[in-house]
Design an enzyme around this catalytic site. Structure first.
Site, PDB file in Angstrom:
ATOM      1  N   ASN A   1       5.282   8.496   9.674  1.00 23.41           N
ATOM      2  CA  ASN A   1       4.677   8.806   8.881  1.00 23.41           C
ATOM      3  C   ASN A   1       4.914   9.966   9.133  1.00 23.41           C
ATOM      4  O   ASN A   1       4.297  11.336   8.771  1.00 23.41           O
ATOM      5  CB  ASN A   1       2.936   8.730  10.344  1.00 23.41           C
ATOM      6  CG  ASN A   1       2.613   7.490   9.835  1.00 23.41           C
ATOM      7  OD1 ASN A   1       2.482   7.205   9.145  1.00 23.41           O
ATOM      8  ND2 ASN A   1       2.685   6.893  11.646  1.00 23.41           N
TER       9      ASN A   1
ATOM     10  N   GLN B   1      -4.648   4.105  -7.639  1.00 20.21           N
ATOM     11  CA  GLN B   1      -6.052   3.950  -6.864  1.00 20.21           C
ATOM     12  C   GLN B   1      -6.179   5.374  -6.575  1.00 20.21           C
ATOM     13  O   GLN B   1      -5.619   6.584  -6.112  1.00 20.21           O
ATOM     14  CB  GLN B   1      -5.459   3.540  -4.785  1.00 20.21           C
ATOM     15  CG  GLN B   1      -6.217   3.265  -3.984  1.00 20.21           C
ATOM     16  CD  GLN B   1      -6.457   4.121  -2.840  1.00 20.21           C
ATOM     17  OE1 GLN B   1      -5.386   3.829  -2.703  1.00 20.21           O
ATOM     18  NE2 GLN B   1      -7.547   3.355  -1.600  1.00 20.21           N
TER      19      GLN B   1
ATOM     20  N   LYS C   1      40.119  14.069 -10.619  1.00 17.51           N
ATOM     21  CA  LYS C   1      38.895  14.321 -11.951  1.00 17.51           C
ATOM     22  C   LYS C   1      39.386  12.870 -13.177  1.00 17.51           C
ATOM     23  O   LYS C   1      40.249  13.375 -13.692  1.00 17.51           O
ATOM     24  CB  LYS C   1      38.074  14.859 -11.940  1.00 17.51           C
ATOM     25  CG  LYS C   1      37.182  15.231 -13.326  1.00 17.51           C
ATOM     26  CD  LYS C   1      37.146  16.166 -14.138  1.00 17.51           C
ATOM     27  CE  LYS C   1      37.485  15.318 -15.691  1.00 17.51           C
ATOM     28  NZ  LYS C   1      36.707  16.488 -16.367  1.00 17.51           N
TER      29      LYS C   1
ATOM     30  N   ARG D   1       1.409  13.849   7.057  1.00 18.11           N
ATOM     31  CA  ARG D   1       2.007  14.546   7.985  1.00 18.11           C
ATOM     32  C   ARG D   1       3.797  14.538   7.576  1.00 18.11           C
ATOM     33  O   ARG D   1       4.153  15.458   8.338  1.00 18.11           O
ATOM     34  CB  ARG D   1       2.300  13.415   9.129  1.00 18.11           C
ATOM     35  CG  ARG D   1       0.729  13.301   9.650  1.00 18.11           C
ATOM     36  CD  ARG D   1       0.437  12.096  10.392  1.00 18.11           C
ATOM     37  NE  ARG D   1       0.216  11.075   9.436  1.00 18.11           N
ATOM     38  CZ  ARG D   1      -0.178   9.704  10.022  1.00 18.11           C
ATOM     39  NH1 ARG D   1      -0.122   9.510  11.549  1.00 18.11           N
ATOM     40  NH2 ARG D   1      -0.720   8.950   9.168  1.00 18.11           N
TER      41      ARG D   1
ATOM     42  N   TYR E   1      45.081  19.663  -8.750  1.00 20.13           N
ATOM     43  CA  TYR E   1      44.227  19.497  -9.554  1.00 20.13           C
ATOM     44  C   TYR E   1      44.307  18.665 -10.687  1.00 20.13           C
ATOM     45  O   TYR E   1      45.476  18.882 -11.102  1.00 20.13           O
ATOM     46  CB  TYR E   1      43.595  21.135  -9.767  1.00 20.13           C
ATOM     47  CG  TYR E   1      42.417  20.364 -11.026  1.00 20.13           C
ATOM     48  CD1 TYR E   1      41.556  19.116 -10.259  1.00 20.13           C
ATOM     49  CD2 TYR E   1      42.381  20.039 -12.059  1.00 20.13           C
ATOM     50  CE1 TYR E   1      40.234  19.126 -11.027  1.00 20.13           C
ATOM     51  CE2 TYR E   1      41.512  20.183 -12.892  1.00 20.13           C
ATOM     52  CZ  TYR E   1      40.537  18.898 -13.184  1.00 20.13           C
ATOM     53  OH  TYR E   1      39.116  18.977 -13.341  1.00 20.13           O
TER      54      TYR E   1
ATOM     55  N   LYS F   1       5.259  10.297   0.123  1.00 18.22           N
ATOM     56  CA  LYS F   1       6.689   9.892   1.674  1.00 18.22           C
ATOM     57  C   LYS F   1       7.170   8.505   1.376  1.00 18.22           C
ATOM     58  O   LYS F   1       8.365   8.684   1.809  1.00 18.22           O
ATOM     59  CB  LYS F   1       4.994   9.416   2.599  1.00 18.22           C
ATOM     60  CG  LYS F   1       5.337   8.857   3.841  1.00 18.22           C
ATOM     61  CD  LYS F   1       4.422   8.388   5.253  1.00 18.22           C
ATOM     62  CE  LYS F   1       3.936   7.416   4.656  1.00 18.22           C
ATOM     63  NZ  LYS F   1       2.801   6.764   6.426  1.00 18.22           N
TER      64      LYS F   1
ATOM     65  N   ASN G   1      42.653  21.041 -17.823  1.00 17.62           N
ATOM     66  CA  ASN G   1      42.434  20.132 -18.603  1.00 17.62           C
ATOM     67  C   ASN G   1      41.772  20.984 -19.504  1.00 17.62           C
ATOM     68  O   ASN G   1      40.619  20.329 -20.590  1.00 17.62           O
ATOM     69  CB  ASN G   1      41.946  19.505 -17.774  1.00 17.62           C
ATOM     70  CG  ASN G   1      41.201  19.462 -16.882  1.00 17.62           C
ATOM     71  OD1 ASN G   1      41.461  20.708 -16.413  1.00 17.62           O
ATOM     72  ND2 ASN G   1      39.983  18.508 -16.883  1.00 17.62           N
TER      73      ASN G   1
ATOM     74  N   LEU H   1       0.966  -1.115   0.343  1.00 17.07           N
ATOM     75  CA  LEU H   1       0.014   0.078  -0.455  1.00 17.07           C
ATOM     76  C   LEU H   1       0.864   1.471   0.468  1.00 17.07           C
ATOM     77  O   LEU H   1       1.539   1.786   0.786  1.00 17.07           O
ATOM     78  CB  LEU H   1      -1.099  -0.006   1.210  1.00 17.07           C
ATOM     79  CG  LEU H   1      -1.585  -1.407   1.231  1.00 17.07           C
ATOM     80  CD1 LEU H   1      -3.013  -0.965   2.471  1.00 17.07           C
ATOM     81  CD2 LEU H   1      -2.032  -1.306   0.294  1.00 17.07           C
TER      82      LEU H   1
ATOM     83  N   GLY I   1      -1.164   6.805  -0.049  1.00 19.72           N
ATOM     84  CA  GLY I   1      -1.632   7.486   0.639  1.00 19.72           C
ATOM     85  C   GLY I   1      -0.042   9.492   0.150  1.00 19.72           C
ATOM     86  O   GLY I   1       1.185   8.410  -0.594  1.00 19.72           O
TER      87      GLY I   1
HETATM   88  C1  UD1 Z   1      -2.296   1.987   9.633  1.00 19.93           C
HETATM   89  C2  UD1 Z   1      -3.428   1.391  10.025  1.00 19.93           C
HETATM   90  C3  UD1 Z   1      -3.456   1.054  12.072  1.00 19.93           C
HETATM   91  C4  UD1 Z   1      -1.872   0.601  11.638  1.00 19.93           C
HETATM   92  C5  UD1 Z   1      -1.088   1.357  11.620  1.00 19.93           C
HETATM   93  C6  UD1 Z   1       0.584   0.445  10.969  1.00 19.93           C
HETATM   94  C7  UD1 Z   1      -5.853   1.179   8.549  1.00 19.93           C
HETATM   95  C8  UD1 Z   1      -7.022   1.472   8.854  1.00 19.93           C
HETATM   96  N1  UD1 Z   1      -4.443   1.591   9.436  1.00 19.93           N
HETATM   97  O1  UD1 Z   1      -3.035   3.361   9.857  1.00 19.93           O
HETATM   98  O2  UD1 Z   1      -4.201   0.138  12.532  1.00 19.93           O
HETATM   99  O3  UD1 Z   1      -1.301   0.096  13.348  1.00 19.93           O
HETATM  100  O4  UD1 Z   1      -0.998   1.866   9.721  1.00 19.93           O
HETATM  101  O5  UD1 Z   1       1.561   1.626  11.453  1.00 19.93           O
HETATM  102  O6  UD1 Z   1      -5.445   0.285   8.099  1.00 19.93           O
HETATM  103  N2  UD1 Z   1      -3.014   3.743   1.895  1.00 19.93           N
HETATM  104  C9  UD1 Z   1      -3.217   3.469   0.491  1.00 19.93           C
HETATM  105  N3  UD1 Z   1      -3.989   4.399   0.100  1.00 19.93           N
HETATM  106  C10 UD1 Z   1      -4.855   4.526   0.902  1.00 19.93           C
HETATM  107  C11 UD1 Z   1      -4.738   4.941   2.433  1.00 19.93           C
HETATM  108  C12 UD1 Z   1      -3.885   4.048   2.654  1.00 19.93           C
HETATM  109  O7  UD1 Z   1      -2.584   2.875  -0.450  1.00 19.93           O
HETATM  110  O8  UD1 Z   1      -6.245   4.999   0.621  1.00 19.93           O
HETATM  111  C13 UD1 Z   1      -1.446   3.542   2.279  1.00 19.93           C
HETATM  112  C14 UD1 Z   1      -0.095   4.642   2.296  1.00 19.93           C
HETATM  113  O9  UD1 Z   1       0.749   4.870   1.738  1.00 19.93           O
HETATM  114  C15 UD1 Z   1       0.439   4.134   3.860  1.00 19.93           C
HETATM  115  C16 UD1 Z   1      -0.422   2.543   4.157  1.00 19.93           C
HETATM  116  O10 UD1 Z   1      -1.241   3.091   3.599  1.00 19.93           O
HETATM  117  O11 UD1 Z   1       1.645   3.266   3.451  1.00 19.93           O
HETATM  118  C17 UD1 Z   1      -1.019   3.506   5.713  1.00 19.93           C
HETATM  119  O12 UD1 Z   1      -1.637   4.444   5.197  1.00 19.93           O
HETATM  120  P1  UD1 Z   1      -1.208   5.094   6.697  1.00 19.93           P
HETATM  121  O13 UD1 Z   1      -2.056   6.926   6.582  1.00 19.93           O
HETATM  122  O14 UD1 Z   1       0.066   5.279   7.406  1.00 19.93           O
HETATM  123  O15 UD1 Z   1      -2.039   4.028   7.858  1.00 19.93           O
HETATM  124  P2  UD1 Z   1      -2.218   4.789   9.468  1.00 19.93           P
HETATM  125  O16 UD1 Z   1      -3.016   5.419   9.813  1.00 19.93           O
HETATM  126  O17 UD1 Z   1      -0.311   4.234   9.662  1.00 19.93           O
HETATM  127 CA    CA Z   2       0.741   4.731   9.009  1.00 19.76          CA
END
Ligand code: UD1
Ligand code: CA
Length: 485
Positions: free
Chosen positions: A231, A77, A354, A17, A369, A24, A389, A10, A13
């Site tokens: 994060n 997505q 170099k 933060r 140099y 990220k 050079n 995943l 996002g």
């Molecule tokens: C998430 C978990 C939390 C866990 C934590 C661990 C959920 C709802 N929460 O929270 O329980 O303790 O990770 O680190 O799953 N992402 C997508 N598409 C989206 C949303 C997120 O690809 O629509 C990806 C983000 O880019 C990221 C990952 O999913 O790489 C996790 O998302 P993030 O927003 O960091 O979740 P947390 O709030 O950390």
């Molecule tokens: Ca996270």
């Protein structure tokens, strides 16, 4: 452990933060992006398919995926509607998927392949439909909390924002790392709601759905250090420091002397032979290699540089250089791309090189140099000598044979060749080739004008006057000032 059918990463996002223009997962620690570290770990599972869910900065993220894991593919997505939605989007690309699917977030750079393998092995051994990787966190703030029944069975995961004060006291957290049965997961994802504080489809909610359906959910506990999510930039710093410590410890255990772990940064892509030494305040980046018996540091930064056996590199910045066995570099030396120091060659203080080869046993000891040059064996380049050079438009080559002596402050105006065994006089501007065995003198003859200073009304250096006769305005009287005060 059998090989999982698929890994879903995943990474769609924005990472709000982080407060960054850069997605990220592309932020870097210890030589790789967060995503690069994660993909290195997931690749050890040898899954049939790896899908990375991308969204924010998708082109840049996809380029990183192509570089780090060419066999993986990306799925877009469009809107980030939650971790559950992201996995649903990925499974839509794999309509016939059966067997084990591993889900990981893109922001856990310390996760190891060994932990992922343990997760899959325990998942399969237990015959569970889902197995959650959990961890006990000293500070669980921000993570989803794992809810268990009195018998210790997993009931579900509640997000920090949706948790009651009592639930927030729980320090076992979900890491967002799971193994699932693909068919059962697909069914549950179709039943997720957005009934939560963030209005998102939470992947965490599938756990409670499985439990409600009487399915078996397992949990595997991981070490806190390995599963911390990045994060914000403070967590990025923490992850970098933890990865640095882990990487350096591994090299120490494999026989490398690292004097100070805290000030030594070694990218995960670096290779070190046993019995080399890394002194404090040293950074080794990229494809750098250090051979046995070599010492690097203190205060050195090497990128894509190879250091030969027994060489010494002190207080140097080297990028794309090859440093031969027993060569000596530093202090305050800058070796740029294409520099080759052959066996026992030396590049000393305030020397920049170099795209040049310095032959075996040859020395460039001070303030030089050297660019676009080929220097033979057993050559001495006198202090302050330079290869000129660049003519303002093109770069030109300098060739220096074996056993040459270049006098101090020689300007070698390229293109130019100095033959074997030749000499240049100190202070020469060498604009024409110097045949082997000859001495080239390319400077104005010295003229000495007797009595000149006295005629200008100045004292000569040796006729020091008694202090009381010296004017304090006289700029030459500095040696006498101490006596006056
Ligand atoms: C998430 C978990 C939390 C866990 C934590 C661990 C959920 C709802 N929460 O929270 O329980 O303790 O990770 O680190 O799953 N992402 C997508 N598409 C989206 C949303 C997120 O690809 O629509 C990806 C983000 O880019 C990221 C990952 O999913 O790489 C996790 O998302 P993030 O927003 O960091 O979740 P947390 O709030 O950390
Ligand atoms: Ca996270």
């Amino acid at each position: 452990m059998s090989k999982p059918a698929a890994v879903v990463v995943l990474a769609a996002g924005q990472g709000t933060r982080m407060r960054s223009e850069l997605p990220k997962v592309l932020h870097r620690v210890c030589g790789r992006s967060l995503l690069g570290h994660l993909l290195a770990a997931t690749q050890t599972l040898e899954a049939a398919e790896t899908l990375v869910v991308v969204g924010h900065g998708r082109d840049a993220v996809a380029a990183e995926v192509a570089a780090a894991a060419p066999a993986a593919s990306c799925v877009v997505q469009e809107e980030q509607k939650g971790t559950g939605h992201a996995v649903r989007r990925a499974l839509a690309e794999l309509p016939t998927l059966e067997g084990t699917v591993v889900v990981v977030p893109g922001d856990v750079p310390l996760l190891t392949g060994a932990t992922l393998q343990r997760l899959v092995a325990e998942h399969e051994a237990a015959g569970a439909v889902a197995t959650v990787l959990t961890a006990r966190m000293a500070d669980p703030t921000g993570y989803g909390r794992v809810l268990r029944d009195v018998g210790g069975g997993v009931l579900g995961i509640v997000e920090q924002r949706d948790a009651t004060a009592e639930q927030r006291e729980i320090n076992e957290v979900g890491t967002s790392i799971y193994a699932f049965d693909a068919l059962v997961l697909r069914d549950a994802l179709g039943r997720l709601t957005t009934d939560n504080v963030q209005g998102e489809e939470y992947l965490t909610d599938v756990i409670a759905l499985f439990v409600a359906g009487g399915r078996r959910v397992g949990a595997v506990l991981a070490g806190e250090a390995e599963v911390g999510g990045v994060n914000d930039r403070a967590q990025l710093g923490d992850a970098g420091a933890a990865l640095r410590d882990r990487t350096v410890r591994e090299w120490q255990r494999s026989g490398v002397t690292v004097v100070d772990r805290a000030s030594t940064w070694i990218d995960v892509t670096v290779t070190l032979e046993p019995d080399c030494t890394v002194e404090p305040f040293t950074m080794l980046h990229g494809r750098t290699t250090v051979a046995a018996g070599a010492t690097v540091g203190p205060y050195s930064r090497l990128t894509d540089t190879s250091v030969g056996a027994g060489a010494s590199v002190v207080a140097a910045t080297c990028v794309g250089a090859q440093i031969g066995a027993k060569a000596a570099v530093g202090p305050y030396t800058y070796l740029r791309a294409g520099t080759v120091l052959e066996t026992a060659a030396k590049a000393g203080g305030f020397v920049e090189i170099k795209k040049s080869t310095v032959g075996a046993g040859s020395k460039v000891p001070h303030l030089s140099y050297i660019g676009d040059a080929t220097i033979g064996a057993n050559v001495n380049i006198g202090a302050g000598s330079i290869t000129c050079n660049f003519d303002g438009r093109d770069k030109h080559q300098t060739y220096i044979g074996d056993d040459v002596f270049i006098g101090s402050d020689t300007m070698l105006v390229a293109p130019v060749t100095v033959g074997d065994g030749a000499y240049t006089a100190a202070g020469s501007a060498i604009t024409r080739d110097v045949p082997a065995g000859s001495l080239a003198v390319g400077r104005a003859q010295q003229r000495t004008i007797d009595g000149w200073a006295e005629r200008r009304g100045r004292r000569t250096v040796h006729s020091a006057s008694p202090p009381e006769t010296v004017s304090t305005q006289d700029p030459d009287s500095s040696t006498d000032r101490g006596a006056q005060q």
